[in-house]
Motif scaffolding. Structure first.
Motif, PDB file in Angstrom:
ATOM      1  N   SER A  58      -4.345  -4.278  13.250  1.00  0.00           N
ATOM      2  CA  SER A  58      -3.007  -4.245  13.847  1.00  0.00           C
ATOM      3  C   SER A  58      -2.035  -3.386  13.063  1.00  0.00           C
ATOM      4  O   SER A  58      -0.900  -3.163  13.499  1.00  0.00           O
ATOM      5  CB  SER A  58      -2.443  -5.667  13.930  1.00  0.00           C
ATOM      6  OG  SER A  58      -2.258  -6.177  12.607  1.00  0.00           O
ATOM      7  N   GLY A  59      -2.463  -2.916  11.877  1.00  0.00           N
ATOM      8  CA  GLY A  59      -1.559  -2.154  11.011  1.00  0.00           C
ATOM      9  C   GLY A  59      -0.703  -3.026  10.126  1.00  0.00           C
ATOM     10  O   GLY A  59       0.239  -2.539   9.492  1.00  0.00           O
ATOM     11  N   ILE A  60      -1.022  -4.299  10.046  1.00  0.00           N
ATOM     12  CA  ILE A  60      -0.191  -5.254   9.308  1.00  0.00           C
ATOM     13  C   ILE A  60       0.062  -4.843   7.861  1.00  0.00           C
ATOM     14  O   ILE A  60       1.131  -5.121   7.306  1.00  0.00           O
ATOM     15  CB  ILE A  60      -0.832  -6.665   9.368  1.00  0.00           C
ATOM     16  CG1 ILE A  60       0.102  -7.716   8.760  1.00  0.00           C
ATOM     17  CG2 ILE A  60      -2.208  -6.684   8.727  1.00  0.00           C
ATOM     18  CD1 ILE A  60      -0.380  -9.146   8.962  1.00  0.00           C
ATOM     19  N   PHE A  61      -0.878  -4.137   7.243  1.00  0.00           N
ATOM     20  CA  PHE A  61      -0.773  -3.797   5.824  1.00  0.00           C
ATOM     21  C   PHE A  61      -0.097  -2.451   5.591  1.00  0.00           C
ATOM     22  O   PHE A  61       0.239  -2.102   4.462  1.00  0.00           O
ATOM     23  CB  PHE A  61      -2.179  -3.787   5.224  1.00  0.00           C
ATOM     24  CG  PHE A  61      -2.259  -3.989   3.737  1.00  0.00           C
ATOM     25  CD1 PHE A  61      -1.214  -4.551   3.008  1.00  0.00           C
ATOM     26  CD2 PHE A  61      -3.413  -3.640   3.043  1.00  0.00           C
ATOM     27  CE1 PHE A  61      -1.303  -4.740   1.631  1.00  0.00           C
ATOM     28  CE2 PHE A  61      -3.523  -3.822   1.671  1.00  0.00           C
ATOM     29  CZ  PHE A  61      -2.469  -4.373   0.964  1.00  0.00           C
ATOM     30  N   LEU A  62       0.114  -1.674   6.647  1.00  0.00           N
ATOM     31  CA  LEU A  62       0.617  -0.300   6.482  1.00  0.00           C
ATOM     32  C   LEU A  62       2.020  -0.223   5.871  1.00  0.00           C
ATOM     33  O   LEU A  62       2.261   0.635   5.009  1.00  0.00           O
ATOM     34  CB  LEU A  62       0.555   0.451   7.803  1.00  0.00           C
ATOM     35  CG  LEU A  62      -0.849   0.665   8.382  1.00  0.00           C
ATOM     36  CD1 LEU A  62      -0.777   1.474   9.673  1.00  0.00           C
ATOM     37  CD2 LEU A  62      -1.766   1.360   7.372  1.00  0.00           C
ATOM     38  N   PRO A  63       2.983  -1.071   6.294  1.00  0.00           N
ATOM     39  CA  PRO A  63       4.305  -0.981   5.651  1.00  0.00           C
ATOM     40  C   PRO A  63       4.252  -1.166   4.141  1.00  0.00           C
ATOM     41  O   PRO A  63       4.938  -0.458   3.402  1.00  0.00           O
ATOM     42  CB  PRO A  63       5.097  -2.097   6.344  1.00  0.00           C
ATOM     43  CG  PRO A  63       4.459  -2.221   7.685  1.00  0.00           C
ATOM     44  CD  PRO A  63       2.996  -2.006   7.429  1.00  0.00           C
ATOM     45  N   GLU A  64       3.418  -2.094   3.687  1.00  0.00           N
ATOM     46  CA  GLU A  64       3.279  -2.289   2.239  1.00  0.00           C
ATOM     47  C   GLU A  64       2.549  -1.122   1.592  1.00  0.00           C
ATOM     48  O   GLU A  64       2.982  -0.596   0.563  1.00  0.00           O
ATOM     49  CB  GLU A  64       2.528  -3.592   1.958  1.00  0.00           C
ATOM     50  CG  GLU A  64       2.257  -3.849   0.482  1.00  0.00           C
ATOM     51  CD  GLU A  64       3.507  -3.975  -0.368  1.00  0.00           C
ATOM     52  OE1 GLU A  64       3.455  -3.559  -1.549  1.00  0.00           O
ATOM     53  OE2 GLU A  64       4.534  -4.476   0.130  1.00  0.00           O
ATOM     54  N   LEU A  65       1.444  -0.683   2.182  1.00  0.00           N
ATOM     55  CA  LEU A  65       0.672   0.415   1.591  1.00  0.00           C
ATOM     56  C   LEU A  65       1.486   1.701   1.491  1.00  0.00           C
ATOM     57  O   LEU A  65       1.278   2.500   0.569  1.00  0.00           O
ATOM     58  CB  LEU A  65      -0.601   0.663   2.401  1.00  0.00           C
ATOM     59  CG  LEU A  65      -1.700  -0.392   2.283  1.00  0.00           C
ATOM     60  CD1 LEU A  65      -2.859  -0.048   3.215  1.00  0.00           C
ATOM     61  CD2 LEU A  65      -2.200  -0.519   0.846  1.00  0.00           C
TER      62      LEU A  65
END
Length: 214
Positions: A58-65
């Protein structure tokens, strides 16, 4: 440690094994979020020029990465990226690229990435050795591969079965037994650890790695 977990209204399910909503559901959210916190810990303070997340879901980790690199790449086998583009826009992620492709066979050039990240991905891959060889191919000579994988554990299996209504054997086959062995055969281990540090060797729940090419 404070990391970004997006508002769940910004996320959509992208496939049958995309369980992003578990990150917002008590009590399993504590296990789910542990995985992301551990990856961030392993990334450390360094900012990587080019980072790839495989199996982004879902892209859940992209803002943090996006906070840990100059340019962010993400790929998955699903084609459902419209909501993820909106997510990236919401978090003002500027330099990024999303693509539909399997980690078993990507179109990235050799030695493209300073870091490759995979959160509970390899256990779903049909050909794990092929995926590992592909990660080695696209990782720069001094790059790192950071991953966390679930192990076969009766407690974890009970929790997973309760939430998925499926037996873990249906989800993973015996891949969870093979992943760690293959990783250690094909990479040099920089760091390795367990979700429960003292008991983890005997009763593994999740095993995490920071790896480099041999």
């Amino acid at each position: 440690m404070s990391i970004i977990f997006p508002d769940k209204r910004l996320l959509n399910t992208t496939g049958k094994v995309d369980y992003y909503h578990w990150n917002y559901k008590f009590p399993i959210k504590y296990i789910q979020r542990y995985r992301f916190r551990k990856i961030v810990q392993l990334l450390g303070e360094k900012k990587y020029p080019i980072l790839l997340e495989v199996g982004t879901g879902s892209g859940i980790f992209l803002p943090e990465l996006s906070k840990h690199c100059d340019k962010l790449y993400a790929c998955d086998i699903h084609p459902n990226f419209d909501q993820i583009y909106m997510l990236c826009k919401h978090y003002q992620i500027k330099d990024y690229s999303l693509s539909t492709q399997s980690i078993e066979n990507t179109n990235f050039p050799d030695e493209s990435f300073d870091a490759v990240v995979a959160v509970s991905v390899l256990e779903f891959v049909s050909d794990i050795p092929k995926a590992i060889n592909e990660i080695k191919r696209i990782l720069k000579k001094d790059g790192v591969f950071i991953t966390i994988c679930p192990m076969e554990n009766k407690l974890l299996d009970y929790i997973l079965s309760f939430h998925t209504r499926k037996k873990p054997l249906e989800e993973f086959g015996h891949a969870r037994n093979n992943v760690t062995k293959l990783l250690e055969q094909h990479f040099t281990v920089i760091k390795k650890g367990y979700m429960i540090p003292v008991l983890g060797k005997l009763f593994p729940v999740y095993t995490h790695y920071k790896l480099k090419k041999p």
